[in-house]
Scaffold this active site. Sequence first.
Site, mmCIF file in Angstrom:
data_model
loop_
_atom_site.group_PDB
_atom_site.id
_atom_site.type_symbol
_atom_site.label_atom_id
_atom_site.label_comp_id
_atom_site.label_asym_id
_atom_site.label_seq_id
_atom_site.Cartn_x
_atom_site.Cartn_y
_atom_site.Cartn_z
ATOM 1 N N THR A 108 -9.727 0.199 -9.497
ATOM 2 C CA THR A 108 -8.834 -0.774 -8.918
ATOM 3 C C THR A 108 -8.924 -2.014 -9.792
ATOM 4 O OG1 THR A 108 -9.313 0.166 -6.801
ATOM 5 C CG2 THR A 108 -8.480 -2.072 -6.763
ATOM 6 N N ARG A 120 0.842 -1.195 0.000
ATOM 7 C CA ARG A 120 0.000 0.000 0.000
ATOM 8 C C ARG A 120 0.886 1.257 0.000
ATOM 9 N NH1 ARG A 120 -5.212 1.770 -0.876
ATOM 10 N NH2 ARG A 120 -6.123 2.876 0.881
ATOM 11 N N GLY A 177 -13.739 -1.642 -6.524
ATOM 12 C CA GLY A 177 -15.057 -1.109 -6.166
ATOM 13 C C GLY A 177 -15.054 -0.226 -4.933
ATOM 14 N N ASP A 212 -8.049 8.261 0.685
ATOM 15 C CA ASP A 212 -8.567 7.148 1.501
ATOM 16 C C ASP A 212 -8.360 7.386 2.997
ATOM 17 O OD1 ASP A 212 -9.715 5.619 -0.426
ATOM 18 O OD2 ASP A 212 -8.107 4.144 -0.580
ATOM 19 N N THR A 219 -4.310 -0.769 -7.094
ATOM 20 C CA THR A 219 -5.113 0.416 -7.407
ATOM 21 C C THR A 219 -4.313 1.707 -7.480
ATOM 22 O OG1 THR A 219 -7.150 1.577 -6.775
ATOM 23 C CG2 THR A 219 -5.658 1.029 -4.994
ATOM 24 N N ASN A 241 -6.463 4.244 -6.738
ATOM 25 C CA ASN A 241 -7.670 4.762 -6.115
ATOM 26 C C ASN A 241 -8.695 5.046 -7.207
ATOM 27 O OD1 ASN A 241 -9.432 5.345 -4.087
ATOM 28 N ND2 ASN A 241 -8.856 7.490 -3.951
HETATM 29 O O1 DON Z 1 -8.041 1.083 -1.178
HETATM 30 C C1 DON Z 1 -9.223 1.304 -1.348
HETATM 31 O O2 DON Z 1 -10.108 0.854 -0.654
HETATM 32 C C2 DON Z 1 -9.636 2.159 -2.541
HETATM 33 N N1 DON Z 1 -8.597 3.097 -2.840
HETATM 34 C C3 DON Z 1 -9.924 1.261 -3.685
HETATM 35 C C4 DON Z 1 -10.387 1.981 -4.895
HETATM 36 C C5 DON Z 1 -11.100 1.111 -5.848
HETATM 37 O O3 DON Z 1 -11.410 -0.009 -5.590
HETATM 38 C C6 DON Z 1 -11.474 1.715 -7.128
HETATM 39 N N2 DON Z 1 -12.265 0.814 -7.931
HETATM 40 N N3 DON Z 1 -13.347 0.924 -8.365
#
Ligand code: DON
Length: 561
Positions: A372, A93, A464, A414, A390, A392
């Site tokens: 993502t 991450r 998602g 986030d 991702t 984001n």
């Molecule tokens: O880490 C996370 O929870 C978000 N940044 C994920 C973003 C994501 O899944 C975008 N997809 N639709």
Amino acid sequence: MYKYFFLAFFSLSLNYAAYPDPVYSESGMVVSLHHEASSAGIKILQKGGNAIDAAVAVGFALAVTCPENGNLGGGGFMIGATSKGQIFSQDHREKAPTRSTKNMFLDKAGSVIPQMSLTSRASSGVPGTVHGLLTAWKDHGSGNIRLQQLLAPAIKLADKGYVLSKRRADLYNHYKTAFTKNDAAAKIFIKHDESPWKQGDVFVQKDLAKTLKRISKFGISGFYNGTTAKLIIKEMERGNGLISHNDLKAYQSVYREPVIGTFKGLEVISMGPPSSGGLLLIHMLNAIENFPIDTLGWNSTDYIHLLTEIAKRAYADRAEHLGDPDFWNNPRDLFLSKKYAEKRISNLSMESHTPSKEVFSGIYNDNESDETTHYSIVDNDGNAVSVTSTLNQNFGNKHIVAGAGFFLNNEMDDFSIKPGTPNFWGLVGSKANSIEPNKRPLSSMTPTIIMYDGAPIMTIGSPGGSKIITTVLQCILNVFIHDMNIKQAVCAPRIHHQWLPENTVYIEPNGISKDIIKNLQSRGHTIKTYGYMGVANGIIIEDDGLYGGTDCRDETSAIGY
Ligand code: DON
């Protein structure tokens, strides 16, 4: 072999008319968002690589073929499980730059500066993907595949280009206005004559090819030091960016203790903090075990009501209790406890919803003070890998690192940038997820492997945002409770609830019938059509081979060999 599920699997394999069908293979299988990326993974398996080697090649290829979410400039999580039952989870991450501060997205009056956490260069965390992928390859790869072999497919796809499908051409055209705001993005993503991209166009990314070549030559250093690092810092200097040379040099992916739960005789292995995904998934499965879930029809009123009420309590806990474990003491045991799950649903009524306002996070006494992408791979030996990665949002903050050809993430959004203020995904947070230098923002990514009898039997995950966790939950229930094959399981309409916005149950277009909507409304739920949720990709491992299921919501690719 799968005592509990034998009947379900048996009936599936007899059901020749099952539709839609998964892709079948006797040995290896890769499922990902793009056929060129899946094929890069298969080639690595064919050369004697294992699932980890293949995952790394797929990850780099996706950075080229699906630059909206496949990435070098973002981060993610990986779960691995060998056929012998060894498991690991890796956190790559992004981290908040050292120069970031708690209130960096607020003005002097303490109000959120609109869009800053999404579109400025300050929205970027220090990228983790390259460190994570190459470390996993070194530590868990087969030893048969050289670094150059891992990068070769991605380099070729960037250097020589790949053919755009209609859907992909439309996606790049859709973001044209955003690309015009960044010269480097415009140079690559807008045609010289400004005409729209069309199906059949060959899409070339020369700068990205050069970056990939540096990684191929120098490994991790090819990204975090030298030319690439200099280009990232220069990009930061074009305005507002906070990432420094030291941040890049210091970046490390980390192996974290995977979170492990059980559900009806299966073992569930998933990602712990700084993702909330695994803990919420296991907590919700624990809660579900208290109800006769197999007697409720799929997406019946009772079923949707139950999932909603359980999710409500789980997401309320997420907002309060979870953050980067390097900075925050996460109550892992609480989330994993079957007793806590039982207690949490003690006021759950099947007749009526509990208003979100009346649901607070559970008490924890600690005395110690649409963007993502998910890919799943299983190799010939039954080793499984589940990776979610991702930037984001789609194309992150839409800034390309000039000269290096890749987009930067906007993962700083986030964080809980102000207590109680929802982020892009509508999630609120508290101190646990406030911005601190070098901290990782809380994620919802839920790469998961289900084990039975000590060996992997399913890999699953999805993009998602906040909807990832409920997507993965429903895919698991679809297979193990509703007897769907993996293709049906990932394609079936989904629902979502996340505590806030209050009482809102999201559904997909034509996802549930009008009668059921009415029934749910009469129990107090507000129903909103959201659009399509998640793009789940999974593999089921059965005695006779592998079954790959790619989500019908996108142009996805399952390839076996
Ligand atoms: O880490 C996370 O929870 C978000 N940044 C994920 C973003 C994501 O899944 C975008 N997809 N639709």
